[in-house]
Design an enzyme around this catalytic site. Structure first.
Site, PDB file in Angstrom:
ATOM      1  N   MET A 156       0.826  -1.211   0.000  1.00 14.83           N
ATOM      2  CA  MET A 156       0.000   0.000   0.000  1.00 14.83           C
ATOM      3  C   MET A 156       0.858   1.258   0.000  1.00 14.83           C
ATOM      4  SD  MET A 156      -3.054   0.806  -0.286  1.00 14.83           S
ATOM      5  CE  MET A 156      -4.662   1.223   0.356  1.00 14.83           C
ATOM      6  N   GLY A 157       1.531   1.490  -1.124  1.00 14.50           N
ATOM      7  CA  GLY A 157       2.238   2.763  -1.297  1.00 14.50           C
ATOM      8  C   GLY A 157       1.290   3.720  -2.007  1.00 14.50           C
ATOM      9  N   ARG A 158       1.877   4.729  -2.657  1.00  9.56           N
ATOM     10  CA  ARG A 158       1.051   5.741  -3.331  1.00  9.56           C
ATOM     11  C   ARG A 158       0.238   5.154  -4.485  1.00  9.56           C
ATOM     12  NH1 ARG A 158       3.330  10.653  -1.509  1.00  9.56           N
ATOM     13  NH2 ARG A 158       2.877  10.415   0.675  1.00  9.56           N
ATOM     14  N   ILE A 159       0.809   4.168  -5.187  1.00 12.42           N
ATOM     15  CA  ILE A 159       0.045   3.579  -6.303  1.00 12.42           C
ATOM     16  C   ILE A 159      -1.137   2.793  -5.721  1.00 12.42           C
ATOM     17  CG2 ILE A 159       0.119   2.019  -8.304  1.00 12.42           C
ATOM     18  CD1 ILE A 159       3.124   2.692  -8.549  1.00 12.42           C
ATOM     19  N   SER A 238       3.504  -4.903 -10.512  1.00 16.37           N
ATOM     20  CA  SER A 238       4.693  -4.531  -9.726  1.00 16.37           C
ATOM     21  C   SER A 238       5.958  -4.994 -10.428  1.00 16.37           C
ATOM     22  CB  SER A 238       4.587  -5.118  -8.318  1.00 16.37           C
ATOM     23  OG  SER A 238       4.489  -6.541  -8.348  1.00 16.37           O
ATOM     24  N   ARG A 239       6.426  -6.181 -10.099  1.00 14.63           N
ATOM     25  CA  ARG A 239       7.556  -6.785 -10.794  1.00 14.63           C
ATOM     26  C   ARG A 239       7.236  -8.251 -11.018  1.00 14.63           C
ATOM     27  NH1 ARG A 239       8.703  -2.493 -12.145  1.00 14.63           N
ATOM     28  NH2 ARG A 239      10.629  -1.326 -11.805  1.00 14.63           N
ATOM     29  N   GLU A 268      11.533 -10.359 -19.140  1.00 13.15           N
ATOM     30  CA  GLU A 268      10.937  -9.374 -20.062  1.00 13.15           C
ATOM     31  C   GLU A 268      11.892  -9.076 -21.202  1.00 13.15           C
ATOM     32  OE1 GLU A 268       9.465  -5.965 -17.929  1.00 13.15           O
ATOM     33  OE2 GLU A 268       8.169  -7.205 -16.687  1.00 13.15           O
ATOM     34  N   HIS A 287       4.497  -4.350 -19.901  1.00 19.41           N
ATOM     35  CA  HIS A 287       5.096  -3.414 -18.925  1.00 19.41           C
ATOM     36  C   HIS A 287       4.811  -1.951 -19.299  1.00 19.41           C
ATOM     37  CE1 HIS A 287       8.496  -3.211 -15.721  1.00 19.41           C
ATOM     38  NE2 HIS A 287       7.670  -2.185 -15.608  1.00 19.41           N
TER      39      HIS A 287
END
Ligand code: DGY
Length: 322
Positions: A156-159, A238-239, A268, A287
């Site tokens: 739960m960061g800014r994104i 995310s990754r 990727e 991506h």
């Protein structure tokens, strides 16, 4: 200042190049979609003072060892898991990135994937184009309800906050799991903290937003997919390395979960023959989380500002804080 060499590993917007060219001689890899080969980069970086890079380049110890004059690495991304931060720090190389500016754009993409995977949009579009559509069918291409469903956000960061804000507009019941609980977000948005196991067991939609690191590698695998509902829609913006793709394939193929929306992959670019891409319940994009024209232009400028500050020996305006 013209004595400095700046290596830019992709074709980037002209405004950013203009800003940097006052400070040194630019070597620009001319391709936008074809990554600069590692060996070529190693060669170019030997006498370089600054490197303008992105998530598609591997900036490891071996590469950095061949760049004794390097003062600054500037990545046109918020994530820096492709850079050997420990070694860069040891060598006194400043590292800059582009935080914040891409939050809303990436949240848009997360929500786009959530809706597309939940409502089988890509499959439906293919149905028409491939002339499979014969008539209206009572259960044809039926998907999952989004409005009023439970959304679990991991990281739960800014994104994550951006995704939660969008979800509240769909009257979703939003729960989150994060390293630290965030009481102010709970108060402000009415979202609820949840342990990971409970989040996985109870969410209808799960959005993974944890940063990529050794710690988060394969944090979602067989055990986690088995906890999810059979109707769960799993989204990863995310990754790719955060997810065990073999386990994801099995979960989707065997109906342990319902669908996935993926922007990132362990390798990727993912090969078109990868088993995951053969599944109709996978919605995959290359991506493009931060890929709006405006945001990518801002990221390119921020990265140029970081690079210029590094060349001048000044503090980077957006220095990696890890
Ligand atoms: C980032 O910024 O880290 C994204 O993955 C690419 O925009």
């Amino acid at each position: 200042m013209g004595e400095y060499k700046i290596v830019v590993t992709r074709k980037i917007p002209d405004e950013s190049l203009d800003m940097m060219k006052k400070y040194g001689e630019l070597y620009i890899w001319p391709e936008e979609e074809i990554a600069m080969p590692y060996e070529r980069l190693k060669e170019e970086i030997r006498n370089a003072h600054a490197l303008y890079t992105n998530v598609g380049d591997k900036i490891d110890r071996e590469l950095l060892e061949s760049a004794p004059h390097l003062k600054v690495i500037s990545t046109m991304a918020v994530g820096f898991d492709n850079i050997d931060m420990e070694y860069a720090r040891e060598q006194g190389v400043a590292v800059g990135h582009t935080p914040s500016v891409l939050n809303e754009t990436t949240a848009d993409l997360a929500f786009t994937l959530l809706m597309a995977a939940g409502r089988r949009i890509v499959e439906g579009a293919g149905y028409i184009k491939e002339e499979k559509w014969k008539s209206w069918g009572p259960m044809l291409l039926t998907g999952q309800d989004i409005y009023g469903a439970r959304l679990g956000i991991i990281g739960m960061g800014r994104i994550g906050e951006g995704v939660a804000r969008r979800a509240l507009g769909f009257n979703m019941d939003v729960v989150y799991y994060n390293r630290n609980q965030k009481p102010h977000i709970e108060e402000e948005m009415g979202v609820t903290y949840c342990e990971l196991t409970e989040l996985l067991q109870t969410s209808d939609f799960i959005v993974l937003l944890a940063p990529g690191s050794e710690e988060t590698r394969h944090m979602i695998g067989t055990e986690q997919f088995q906890l999810m509902k059979e109707s769960a829609v799993f989204i990863n913006v995310s990754r790719g390395t955060n997810v065990d793709e073999q386990a994801l394939y099995k979960a989707l193929k065997e109906g342990e979960i319902w669908a996935a929306g993926l922007d990132v992959f362990e390798e990727e670019p993912i090969s078109a023959s990868h088993p995951l891409l053969s599944l109709p319940n996978v919605t995959a994009v290359p991506h493009i989380g931060s890929a709006s024209i405006a945001t990518r232009k801002k990221m390119a400028m921020m990265a140029a500002e970081n690079l210029v500050a590094g060349i001048k020996g000044e503090k980077l305006p957006f220095e990696v804080q890890a």
